[in-house]
Design a protein around this motif. Structure first.
Motif, PDB file in Angstrom:
ATOM      1  N   MET A 142      -1.936   2.540 -11.524  1.00 27.92           N
ATOM      2  CA  MET A 142      -0.655   2.992 -10.942  1.00 27.92           C
ATOM      3  C   MET A 142       0.134   3.793 -11.967  1.00 27.92           C
ATOM      4  SD  MET A 142       0.700  -0.485  -9.125  1.00 27.92           S
ATOM      5  CE  MET A 142      -0.504  -1.732  -8.709  1.00 27.92           C
ATOM      6  N   ALA A 143       0.126   3.311 -13.209  1.00 30.93           N
ATOM      7  CA  ALA A 143       0.855   4.021 -14.263  1.00 30.93           C
ATOM      8  C   ALA A 143       0.234   5.395 -14.498  1.00 30.93           C
ATOM      9  CB  ALA A 143       0.859   3.191 -15.543  1.00 30.93           C
ATOM     10  N   ASP A 144      -1.110   5.442 -14.492  1.00 29.83           N
ATOM     11  CA  ASP A 144      -1.784   6.735 -14.678  1.00 29.83           C
ATOM     12  C   ASP A 144      -1.408   7.707 -13.575  1.00 29.83           C
ATOM     13  OD1 ASP A 144      -3.014   5.779 -16.948  1.00 29.83           O
ATOM     14  OD2 ASP A 144      -4.944   5.353 -15.969  1.00 29.83           O
ATOM     15  N   LEU A 145      -1.213   7.178 -12.358  1.00 32.24           N
ATOM     16  CA  LEU A 145      -0.826   8.042 -11.230  1.00 32.24           C
ATOM     17  C   LEU A 145       0.639   8.459 -11.324  1.00 32.24           C
ATOM     18  CD1 LEU A 145      -2.577   6.255  -8.218  1.00 32.24           C
ATOM     19  CD2 LEU A 145      -3.275   8.368  -9.348  1.00 32.24           C
ATOM     20  N   GLY A 146       1.407   7.776 -12.132  1.00 35.33           N
ATOM     21  CA  GLY A 146       2.823   8.125 -12.275  1.00 35.33           C
ATOM     22  C   GLY A 146       3.726   7.475 -11.247  1.00 35.33           C
ATOM     23  N   LEU A 147       3.235   6.456 -10.528  1.00 33.71           N
ATOM     24  CA  LEU A 147       4.091   5.779  -9.547  1.00 33.71           C
ATOM     25  C   LEU A 147       5.354   5.273 -10.233  1.00 33.71           C
ATOM     26  CD1 LEU A 147       1.666   3.529  -7.436  1.00 33.71           C
ATOM     27  CD2 LEU A 147       2.233   5.952  -7.122  1.00 33.71           C
ATOM     28  N   THR A 148       6.487   5.427  -9.563  1.00 29.30           N
ATOM     29  CA  THR A 148       7.715   4.858 -10.113  1.00 29.30           C
ATOM     30  C   THR A 148       8.000   3.488  -9.499  1.00 29.30           C
ATOM     31  OG1 THR A 148       9.253   5.817  -8.481  1.00 29.30           O
ATOM     32  CG2 THR A 148       8.641   7.198 -10.370  1.00 29.30           C
ATOM     33  N   SER A 149       7.316   3.165  -8.408  1.00 29.24           N
ATOM     34  CA  SER A 149       7.544   1.895  -7.733  1.00 29.24           C
ATOM     35  C   SER A 149       6.261   1.446  -7.038  1.00 29.24           C
ATOM     36  CB  SER A 149       8.681   2.070  -6.708  1.00 29.24           C
ATOM     37  OG  SER A 149       9.028   0.832  -6.118  1.00 29.24           O
ATOM     38  N   TYR A 150       6.134   0.141  -6.862  1.00 31.27           N
ATOM     39  CA  TYR A 150       4.950  -0.426  -6.207  1.00 31.27           C
ATOM     40  C   TYR A 150       5.399  -1.516  -5.260  1.00 31.27           C
ATOM     41  CZ  TYR A 150       0.673  -3.288  -5.708  1.00 31.27           C
ATOM     42  OH  TYR A 150      -0.380  -4.019  -5.218  1.00 31.27           O
ATOM     43  N   ARG A 151       4.993  -1.408  -4.006  1.00 27.45           N
ATOM     44  CA  ARG A 151       5.317  -2.407  -2.987  1.00 27.45           C
ATOM     45  C   ARG A 151       4.084  -3.272  -2.724  1.00 27.45           C
ATOM     46  NH1 ARG A 151       4.857  -2.106   3.070  1.00 27.45           N
ATOM     47  NH2 ARG A 151       6.089  -3.847   3.849  1.00 27.45           N
ATOM     48  N   PHE A 152       4.249  -4.572  -2.886  1.00 25.87           N
ATOM     49  CA  PHE A 152       3.146  -5.516  -2.680  1.00 25.87           C
ATOM     50  C   PHE A 152       3.710  -6.703  -1.910  1.00 25.87           C
ATOM     51  CE2 PHE A 152       4.634  -8.736  -5.700  1.00 25.87           C
ATOM     52  CZ  PHE A 152       5.579  -8.004  -6.397  1.00 25.87           C
ATOM     53  N   SER A 153       2.836  -7.597  -1.451  1.00 26.43           N
ATOM     54  CA  SER A 153       3.374  -8.785  -0.776  1.00 26.43           C
ATOM     55  C   SER A 153       2.947 -10.041  -1.498  1.00 26.43           C
ATOM     56  CB  SER A 153       2.979  -8.831   0.704  1.00 26.43           C
ATOM     57  OG  SER A 153       1.664  -9.307   0.872  1.00 26.43           O
ATOM     58  N   LEU A 154       3.749 -11.073  -1.314  1.00 32.24           N
ATOM     59  CA  LEU A 154       3.460 -12.394  -1.872  1.00 32.24           C
ATOM     60  C   LEU A 154       2.678 -13.184  -0.831  1.00 32.24           C
ATOM     61  CD1 LEU A 154       7.050 -13.269  -3.181  1.00 32.24           C
ATOM     62  CD2 LEU A 154       5.218 -12.109  -4.417  1.00 32.24           C
ATOM     63  N   SER A 155       1.658 -13.886  -1.302  1.00 31.19           N
ATOM     64  CA  SER A 155       0.866 -14.728  -0.408  1.00 31.19           C
ATOM     65  C   SER A 155       1.557 -16.087  -0.288  1.00 31.19           C
ATOM     66  CB  SER A 155      -0.537 -14.891  -1.003  1.00 31.19           C
ATOM     67  OG  SER A 155      -1.203 -15.970  -0.392  1.00 31.19           O
ATOM     68  N   HIS A 195       3.634 -10.581   4.743  1.00 33.94           N
ATOM     69  CA  HIS A 195       2.797  -9.530   5.332  1.00 33.94           C
ATOM     70  C   HIS A 195       1.628 -10.223   6.041  1.00 33.94           C
ATOM     71  CE1 HIS A 195       1.825  -4.993   4.956  1.00 33.94           C
ATOM     72  NE2 HIS A 195       0.945  -5.502   5.823  1.00 33.94           N
ATOM     73  N   TRP A 196       1.999 -11.098   6.987  1.00 36.10           N
ATOM     74  CA  TRP A 196       1.108 -11.621   8.020  1.00 36.10           C
ATOM     75  C   TRP A 196       0.268 -12.838   7.677  1.00 36.10           C
ATOM     76  CZ3 TRP A 196      -1.284  -6.341  10.043  1.00 36.10           C
ATOM     77  CH2 TRP A 196      -0.222  -5.471  10.380  1.00 36.10           C
TER      78      TRP A 196
END
Ligand code: GBH
Length: 473
Positions: free
Chosen positions: A74-87, A127-128
């Motif tokens: 993600m850092a290599d792609l330059g993302l400034t934010s990451y959305r994930f879900s908690l199990s 997320h379901w």
């Protein structure tokens, strides 16, 4: 200000979040590690006939063990934010009681890793993947599940609130309620219109109680959102019966959530359409709407394709193949007289028509209905039939075109006044696409399902260049 229609370089506001999204069950794997117990998706995917090829999330893309490599990517792609879900079942296996520290430790390590690269984490609480234990007690069809969700939310917020400042409660409650309990194509695979409507209310209530729990646990600066898959509903013709069909789908697809959450009331037309299926008077108890309408800071919008509808009587039987969504059990209570159509033109590998104008229209509809409400595109993207080239890279010009056109659509909405704060590409990497298993690939990064090697597709390289430039200029 730039004149309407002029898009000088399609620039985006300063501080715009350039992100990508995933969900726990779709990527983590490690289904039986660290005290995690089955969610409804473990049970559903292990039930013969429920998913393509019998695929499950047992291993998924093994993100649970590879998260450091994934965050570096993600850092290599330059993302400034990451959305994930908690199990939920990783944190609170039976859906009640104290948190499992080993589960929380995984999310502490993940978010620490993100923050070390300057990537802003955005956590989705649901997320379901409901703990199966709660489904055995009735799942979202019973009111107690809303309270259980609030308790779980409090545990998560207390543990992670020092490092996560943006939270979304539910992802796409429409899918949880109507695909899970109505059409049955999603877990838990139940097929009752009445239960689906009850689930929708209990999801709304769970959302509202969770907002309360988040406000209590987090600093005042926290940003709280709800992610909806709002349907951009379009009538097939200007025939009044088709407009009526569109109204019904807008009611049970969109306003069943935006009504109580943003206005503190279920729409009268929704209650009229569905009052023979469920008794709203007993379902909605005094005080519920006050909980559900607790203010949120952002509305998360997931958009893939418009929804084209007509009155059933206006659907030509000869064109049956163009009518989709037809299943033994409808996910649309109170709308049996509505037919669904595919607009002509290009489609993705899901068969979903590609139409970026739907995203501009959707954002502007929300902007007009709720002036000043900040929005996040919490998901947008496409599956295509990706094939790596001789160089080992997927040259997904189709996905680049889709993303380009949808980012332009977002820019147009911003220019027309919509307050859009960020864009999260679905998905960071190929993953378990629910009932479609691993057969459909949404990733910007390719995953080899034999070696689990990650390789950025051409679209990932393209997206990182968009981020570097801050837009399409
Ligand atoms: C999202 O769901 C999910 O949040 C995400 O987990 C998932 O991987 C991703 O999208 C891709 O599917 O059902 O034929 O009437 C999106 C689910 C897709 C449901 C569009 C409604 C309308 C077409 N939505 N769908 S159809």
């Amino acid at each position: 200000p730039a004149p309407r229609g002029a898009l000088p370089g399609h620039t985006f506001p300063a501080g715009f979040a350039w992100g990508a999204a995933t969900a726990a069950y779709q990527i983590e794997g490690a289904a039986a590690e660290g005290g995690r117990t089955p969610s409804i998706w473990d049970v559903f995917s292990h039930t013969p006939g429920r998913t393509a090829n019998g695929d499950t999330g047992d291993i998924a893309v093994d993100h649970f063990h590879r998260f450091r490599e994934d965050v570096r990517m993600m850092a290599d792609l330059g993302l400034t934010s990451y959305r994930f879900s908690l199990s939920w079942p990783r944190i609170q296996p039976t859906g009640r009681g104290p948190a499992v520290e080993r589960g929380l430790d995984f999310y502490r390590a993940l978010t620490d890793e993100l923050l070390s690269y300057g990537i802003t984490p955005v956590a989705t609480l649901y997320h379901w993947d409901l703990p199966q234990h709660l489904e055995d007690l009735g799942g979202w069809t019973v009111r107690d599940t809303s309270a259980r969700f609030a308790d779980y939310t409090a545990l998560a917020a207390e543990a992670l609130g020092d490092r996560v400042s943006t939270w979304t409660t539910l992802n796409e409650p429409w899918c949880s309620a109507f695909l899970g309990y109505g059409s049955g194509v999603h877990a838990p695979g139940r097929t009752s219109p009445a239960e689906a409507l009850k689930a929708a209310h209990h999801l709304n209530l769970g959302h509202g109680l969770a907002v309360g729990a988040l406000r209590a646990a987090l600093p005042a600066s926290a940003q709280i959102a709800l992610s909806l898959n709002l349907h951009q509903v379009r009538p097939l013709s200007d025939h009044p019966a088709d407009a009526e069909a569109a109204r019904r789908i807008d009611a049970v697809g969109n306003r069943i959530f935006t009504g109580p959450v943003l206005h503190g009331a279920y729409p009268a037309d929704l209650i009229a359409d569905t009052g023979r299926i469920v008794d709203w008077e007993t379902l909605v108890r005094p005080g519920d709407l006050d909980e559900i309408s607790r203010p949120i800071d952002l509305l998360g919008i997931n958009y893939y394709t418009p929804t084209l509808v007509s009155a059933a009587e206006n659907a030509k039987p000869a064109a049956d193949s163009e009518i989709h969504g037809a299943s033994a059990h409808s996910p649309w209570p109170g709308a049996d007289d509505v037919a669904f159509h595919l607009a002509p033109g290009e489609v993705t590998a899901m068969g979903w028509p590609i139409d970026a104008t739907g995203l501009t229209d959707l954002l502007l509809d929300v902007h007009r209905a709720h002036p000043g409400l900040p929005m996040l595109i919490t998901e947008n993207g496409a599956a295509f039939d990706d094939v790596p080239g001789p160089d080992g890279i997927v040259h997904d010009a189709d996905r680049i075109a889709y993303l380009h056109d949808h980012l332009v659509a977002v820019a147009r909405a911003i220019e027309a006044g919509a307050d859009v704060r960020g864009y999260y590409l679905w998905s960071l990497m190929d993953n378990f696409e629910w009932a479609y298993g691993y057969a459909k690939r949404f990733g910007a990064v390719h995953v080899d399902y034999t070696t689990l090697a990650r390789t950025p597709k051409a679209s990932a390289t393209w997206y990182s260049e968009v981020i570097r430039r801050g837009g399409l200029g």
